[in-house]
Design a protein around this motif. Sequence first.
Motif, short mmCIF file in Angstrom:
data_model
loop_
_atom_site.label_atom_id
_atom_site.label_comp_id
_atom_site.label_asym_id
_atom_site.label_seq_id
_atom_site.Cartn_x
_atom_site.Cartn_y
_atom_site.Cartn_z
N GLN A 1 0.84 -1.19 0.00
CA GLN A 1 0.00 0.00 0.00
C GLN A 1 0.88 1.25 0.00
O GLN A 1 0.88 2.04 0.94
N PRO A 2 1.68 1.44 -1.06
CA PRO A 2 2.61 2.59 -1.07
C PRO A 2 1.91 3.93 -1.05
O PRO A 2 2.46 4.92 -0.55
N GLU A 3 0.69 4.02 -1.59
CA GLU A 3 -0.01 5.30 -1.60
C GLU A 3 -0.34 5.76 -0.18
O GLU A 3 -0.21 6.95 0.15
N ILE A 4 -0.77 4.79 0.67
CA ILE A 4 -1.08 5.15 2.06
C ILE A 4 0.20 5.46 2.82
O ILE A 4 0.26 6.41 3.62
N ALA A 5 1.27 4.68 2.57
CA ALA A 5 2.56 4.96 3.21
C ALA A 5 3.04 6.36 2.84
O ALA A 5 3.60 7.09 3.68
N TYR B 1 6.66 3.18 -6.37
CA TYR B 1 5.69 2.08 -6.36
C TYR B 1 4.25 2.57 -6.47
O TYR B 1 3.37 1.79 -6.81
N ALA B 2 4.01 3.85 -6.18
CA ALA B 2 2.69 4.42 -6.39
C ALA B 2 2.56 5.01 -7.79
O ALA B 2 1.56 5.65 -8.10
N GLN B 3 3.58 4.81 -8.63
CA GLN B 3 3.61 5.25 -10.03
C GLN B 3 3.57 6.77 -10.15
O GLN B 3 3.04 7.31 -11.13
N GLN B 4 4.12 7.46 -9.19
CA GLN B 4 4.28 8.92 -9.30
C GLN B 4 5.74 9.21 -9.67
O GLN B 4 6.54 9.67 -8.88
N TYR B 5 6.03 8.91 -10.93
CA TYR B 5 7.43 8.92 -11.37
C TYR B 5 8.03 10.32 -11.39
O TYR B 5 9.26 10.46 -11.35
N ASP B 6 7.22 11.36 -11.47
CA ASP B 6 7.77 12.71 -11.53
C ASP B 6 8.48 13.11 -10.24
O ASP B 6 9.39 13.95 -10.27
N MET B 7 8.09 12.49 -9.12
CA MET B 7 8.70 12.83 -7.83
C MET B 7 9.77 11.86 -7.39
O MET B 7 10.50 12.13 -6.43
N THR B 8 9.91 10.73 -8.09
CA THR B 8 10.81 9.68 -7.62
C THR B 8 12.27 10.11 -7.61
O THR B 8 12.94 10.11 -6.57
N LEU B 9 12.77 10.52 -8.78
CA LEU B 9 14.19 10.86 -8.88
C LEU B 9 14.54 12.11 -8.09
O LEU B 9 15.62 12.19 -7.50
N SER B 10 13.64 13.10 -8.04
CA SER B 10 13.93 14.31 -7.27
C SER B 10 14.02 13.99 -5.78
O SER B 10 14.84 14.59 -5.06
N CYS C 1 17.78 12.38 5.21
CA CYS C 1 18.02 11.48 4.08
C CYS C 1 17.02 10.33 4.07
O CYS C 1 16.48 9.97 3.02
N GLN C 2 16.79 9.73 5.25
CA GLN C 2 15.92 8.55 5.30
C GLN C 2 14.51 8.85 4.83
O GLN C 2 13.89 8.06 4.12
N LEU C 3 14.00 10.01 5.21
CA LEU C 3 12.64 10.36 4.83
C LEU C 3 12.51 10.51 3.32
O LEU C 3 11.57 9.99 2.70
N PHE C 4 13.45 11.22 2.69
CA PHE C 4 13.37 11.39 1.24
C PHE C 4 13.64 10.08 0.50
O PHE C 4 13.09 9.86 -0.58
N ASN C 5 14.47 9.24 1.09
CA ASN C 5 14.69 7.91 0.52
C ASN C 5 13.37 7.14 0.46
O ASN C 5 13.02 6.56 -0.57
N ASN C 6 12.62 7.18 1.56
CA ASN C 6 11.35 6.46 1.61
C ASN C 6 10.29 7.12 0.74
O ASN C 6 9.46 6.44 0.14
N LEU C 7 10.31 8.44 0.67
CA LEU C 7 9.38 9.13 -0.21
C LEU C 7 9.62 8.72 -1.66
O LEU C 7 8.67 8.52 -2.43
N GLY C 8 10.90 8.61 -2.03
CA GLY C 8 11.23 8.20 -3.41
C GLY C 8 10.72 6.81 -3.72
O GLY C 8 10.15 6.56 -4.79
N LEU C 9 10.91 5.88 -2.77
CA LEU C 9 10.42 4.52 -2.99
C LEU C 9 8.90 4.47 -3.07
O LEU C 9 8.33 3.79 -3.94
N CYS C 10 8.23 5.19 -2.18
CA CYS C 10 6.77 5.20 -2.20
C CYS C 10 6.25 5.80 -3.50
O CYS C 10 5.29 5.29 -4.09
N CYS C 11 6.87 6.89 -3.95
CA CYS C 11 6.45 7.50 -5.21
C CYS C 11 6.64 6.54 -6.37
O CYS C 11 5.80 6.45 -7.28
#
Length: 469
Positions: free
Chosen positions: A295-299, A326-335, A314-324
């Motif tokens: 459930q990456p969208e809820i995470a 797997y939630a298919q929000q690719y525009d935010m993943t690499l940033s 660092c840890q928070l943005f690392n997890n935000l990138g992974l959640c984005c």
Amino acid sequence: IQAAWNLKTRALTEMVYVDEIDMDQEGIAEMILDENAIAQVARPGTSLKLPGTGQGGGPSPAVRPVTQSGRPITGFVRPSTQGGRPSTMEQAIRTPRTALTARPITSAAGGYIRPGTASMLTNPDGPFINLSRLNLTKYAQKPKLAKALFEYIFHHENDIKNALDLAALATEYAQFKDWWWKVQIGKCYYRLGLYREAEKQFKSALKQQDMVDTILYLAKVYVRLDQPVTALNLFKQGLERFPGEVTLLCGIARIYEEMNNISSAAEYYKEVLKQDNTHVEAIACIGSNHFYSDQPEIALRFYRRLLQMGVYNCQLFNNLGLCCFYAQQYDMTLSSFERALFLAENEEETADVWYNLGHVAVGIGDLNLAYQCFKLTLVNNNNYAEAYNNLAVLEMRKGHTEQARALLQTASSLAPHMYEPHFNVAILSEKVGDLQRSYTAAQKSEEAFPGHVDTQQLIKQLKEHFAML
């Protein structure tokens, strides 16, 4: 305490990628006389040393990576869990990155010094207070001064023996009616490893004065004695006297988490948020649980809440990138991963980010980029067992059998608690015809993860083949 949620991802290929993330009489007599000895074999669901027997069953290592002590990676790094119990000294020295919650015991020593005492500067000629010259009997008769002196000896000087002597004299002077001194004696006994004596002191203090801190100290004693059920009962009794106390609710959730009862832990973390909706540990652990429950969208909502609260690491943005991702929000993943790399404070954190970027590359099918990311992971952290395993999978896809075998051997030696390197060695050996080595590796994989279906099928095939011979 810094939140450190190293969420690790999965990718399916032909081989398995790592989820990101009899006693003599003398001995019997000694055990009977030792009050701190515990049962060698605990009943199911009553021990922290055998987390696989937890009442909730817990998530499998195929879904959620585990630490060296066999517990799932939690959403938050806690000082009490960094002590771990590595099975051998060699493992303690070479603890890999995945076992951040099972670090060598020596790393916990610095945590006993409080930040407030760091401001107490010592004289250039010698120590601030020369403890060997103190007349403890005289100071024990001055309650206000004795308490301040005890705090200095215990927290700053870390001299448990002198602190215990002062506390014993002071509580005797107070005619054993001061609960505060009983708690301090209990803390000294706890640090000296005399857990049963500490238990008696804390229980006596609770009879005189009902305090949340005393309940928490007594629960620590029970956890160290490997009695989590007793600790849970203590916390629940405390909640009857202190309804809605966040620290007690959080203590229950931590114990359930250590027993692999993740669903009960999540329920109590939600209760924590009902009382304190800015509790970072609860938000992080619930978010991590949702991520590993597909459930990456809820995470993502929970991690965004942490970002709004001002957690910026660092840890928070690392997890935000992974959640984005797997939630298919690719525009935010690499940033998000770029920001995580910018905020990384040490090479271990940088290695985590590059490792997860490697999984993103595997997910989009760019195996060359994945290869480079896993290589960069090893540049930053040469003991990263998961990266060795995944590089071996990529090398195998290229047909480089010997390089893959060497990488897998390194991974299995660095992290014997992981099943993936053993299973991959078994698959690789079976393909090249080395059936004996394949069977040995498959047995190690089954030992690390008894419920892995592919390992069981491989062992079955090998046994049928040996039977034909």
